[in-house]
Design a protein around this motif. Sequence first.
Motif, PDB file in Angstrom:
ATOM      1  N   LYS A   1       9.003  -9.660  -4.199  1.00 43.84           N
ATOM      2  CA  LYS A   1       9.223  -9.580  -2.755  1.00 43.84           C
ATOM      3  C   LYS A   1       8.386  -8.464  -2.125  1.00 43.84           C
ATOM      4  CE  LYS A   1      13.952 -11.398  -2.896  1.00 43.84           C
ATOM      5  NZ  LYS A   1      15.386 -11.133  -2.590  1.00 43.84           N
ATOM      6  N   ARG A   2       7.909  -7.519  -2.949  1.00 43.02           N
ATOM      7  CA  ARG A   2       7.114  -6.407  -2.420  1.00 43.02           C
ATOM      8  C   ARG A   2       5.633  -6.551  -2.747  1.00 43.02           C
ATOM      9  NH1 ARG A   2      10.744  -2.205  -1.421  1.00 43.02           N
ATOM     10  NH2 ARG A   2       9.056  -1.243  -0.236  1.00 43.02           N
ATOM     11  N   ARG A   3       5.234  -7.747  -3.223  1.00 40.49           N
ATOM     12  CA  ARG A   3       3.847  -7.942  -3.631  1.00 40.49           C
ATOM     13  C   ARG A   3       2.869  -7.716  -2.481  1.00 40.49           C
ATOM     14  NH1 ARG A   3      -0.234 -11.433  -3.410  1.00 40.49           N
ATOM     15  NH2 ARG A   3      -1.632 -11.609  -5.243  1.00 40.49           N
ATOM     16  N   GLU A   4       3.163  -8.299  -1.335  1.00 40.60           N
ATOM     17  CA  GLU A   4       2.226  -8.193  -0.201  1.00 40.60           C
ATOM     18  C   GLU A   4       2.025  -6.739   0.205  1.00 40.60           C
ATOM     19  OE1 GLU A   4       1.624  -9.897   4.357  1.00 40.60           O
ATOM     20  OE2 GLU A   4       3.360 -10.510   3.155  1.00 40.60           O
ATOM     21  N   GLU A   5       3.109  -5.968   0.151  1.00 38.72           N
ATOM     22  CA  GLU A   5       3.017  -4.558   0.516  1.00 38.72           C
ATOM     23  C   GLU A   5       2.081  -3.810  -0.432  1.00 38.72           C
ATOM     24  OE1 GLU A   5       6.048  -0.758   1.125  1.00 38.72           O
ATOM     25  OE2 GLU A   5       6.834  -2.810   1.006  1.00 38.72           O
ATOM     26  N   LEU A   6       2.181  -4.096  -1.729  1.00 42.13           N
ATOM     27  CA  LEU A   6       1.310  -3.439  -2.696  1.00 42.13           C
ATOM     28  C   LEU A   6      -0.139  -3.878  -2.527  1.00 42.13           C
ATOM     29  CD1 LEU A   6       1.009  -1.644  -5.260  1.00 42.13           C
ATOM     30  CD2 LEU A   6       1.184  -3.769  -6.565  1.00 42.13           C
ATOM     31  N   VAL A   7      -0.345  -5.171  -2.354  1.00 39.58           N
ATOM     32  CA  VAL A   7      -1.708  -5.700  -2.217  1.00 39.58           C
ATOM     33  C   VAL A   7      -2.398  -5.093  -0.995  1.00 39.58           C
ATOM     34  CG1 VAL A   7      -3.042  -7.791  -1.739  1.00 39.58           C
ATOM     35  CG2 VAL A   7      -1.231  -7.834  -3.459  1.00 39.58           C
ATOM     36  N   ASN A   8      -1.646  -4.905   0.080  1.00 38.17           N
ATOM     37  CA  ASN A   8      -2.233  -4.334   1.287  1.00 38.17           C
ATOM     38  C   ASN A   8      -2.538  -2.850   1.139  1.00 38.17           C
ATOM     39  OD1 ASN A   8      -2.134  -6.762   2.656  1.00 38.17           O
ATOM     40  ND2 ASN A   8      -0.137  -6.369   3.571  1.00 38.17           N
ATOM     41  N   THR A   9      -1.900  -2.192   0.152  1.00 38.18           N
ATOM     42  CA  THR A   9      -2.098  -0.758  -0.046  1.00 38.18           C
ATOM     43  C   THR A   9      -3.180  -0.465  -1.073  1.00 38.18           C
ATOM     44  OG1 THR A   9       0.234  -0.354   0.489  1.00 38.18           O
ATOM     45  CG2 THR A   9      -0.941   1.396  -0.669  1.00 38.18           C
ATOM     46  N   ALA A  10      -3.206  -1.229  -2.156  1.00 37.40           N
ATOM     47  CA  ALA A  10      -4.150  -0.989  -3.246  1.00 37.40           C
ATOM     48  C   ALA A  10      -5.575  -1.334  -2.821  1.00 37.40           C
ATOM     49  CB  ALA A  10      -3.751  -1.811  -4.461  1.00 37.40           C
ATOM     50  N   LEU A  11      -6.548  -0.726  -3.498  1.00 36.88           N
ATOM     51  CA  LEU A  11      -7.942  -1.095  -3.249  1.00 36.88           C
ATOM     52  C   LEU A  11      -8.232  -2.486  -3.776  1.00 36.88           C
ATOM     53  CD1 LEU A  11      -9.849   2.206  -4.139  1.00 36.88           C
ATOM     54  CD2 LEU A  11      -9.212   1.359  -1.880  1.00 36.88           C
TER      55      LEU A  11
END
Length: 324
Positions: free
Chosen positions: A251-261
């Motif tokens: 459920k938090r995948r999009e948040e991580l993808v938007n943060t990581a390079l």
Amino acid sequence: MRADRLVSLVLLLRQRGRLSAATLARELEVSTRTVLRDIEALSAAGVPVYAQRGRHGGFALLPGFQTELTGLNHDEALALLIAGSRRGAQAFGLGSALASAMLKVIDALPESHRHTAAGVAERLLIDPDTDLLARRTTTDEIPDATMAEIRRAVFAGRKLRIHYAALDQAPQWRTVDPIGLVTVRDQGYLLATRSGADRTYRLSRIHAAQKLDEPAERPDRIDLDRAWQERSTRFRTGGDQVTVLIRLNPKRREELVNTALAVHTERTDADGWLRLEASFQDSRHAEWALWQLSTQAEALAPQWLRTSLHNRATALATRYNETI
């Protein structure tokens, strides 16, 4: 500047009718005392402004007053060119110019369309300052005088001296050859070269600027979009990047993808959680990103990151275990 403000004041009264001094001050981004001085100046110049006292009072123009003050100045025309993003205008120090230009555009419309346009504008809100969760959006704050000097150097093709504070460093003066301005997610950047090498400067970290007379060393034409993409690629693939192995609630995948390079590998564990290998700008970026995800993510490697997050969580738990 005052002449533009007086024009804006007249156009506000023409389009909206009676307005209080406080409302005019808010719209023009000045004090009420300045508004009162401007009203006096307009009256002295023969503009028929009158005051009505009382609870619903304010200032208004005599009915039927017409003026030919709709010509756009340079900054207002420039603001309209980037009006697709109101925050873009603000990031480049053109927010007030955009507001002034839009007043002049509305005033230039035929009278039959003017009231319709003003009514439609009241039904649209673009890029408000907060989202539905009342989280305030942030836009880089750059002094108007500094931003104006940067714009002049960029547009005139002149060298630029900037008093720039790199991250975690004291400000230093440096001379650059400006290429263009870019705004991304409400953050403004100056693309330039220094001694022939590409440089990208965050506008909010420029404390002062001075346009020089010497011509900038730069190509006559530039594909700014391509230049930005090339610099973004170099930024993502260079420096002190770190790679982290992470277990993550999907459920938090999009948040991580938007943060990581970048996310290099990804698979799903038996319990439905994701296992990803992602890269971050540096160790501080990696720790910050994992901390934001709280218990919905776990850094499996490297060990130094697990230790850092453990120490941070322990310090926080100790703080809140104390009785006040």
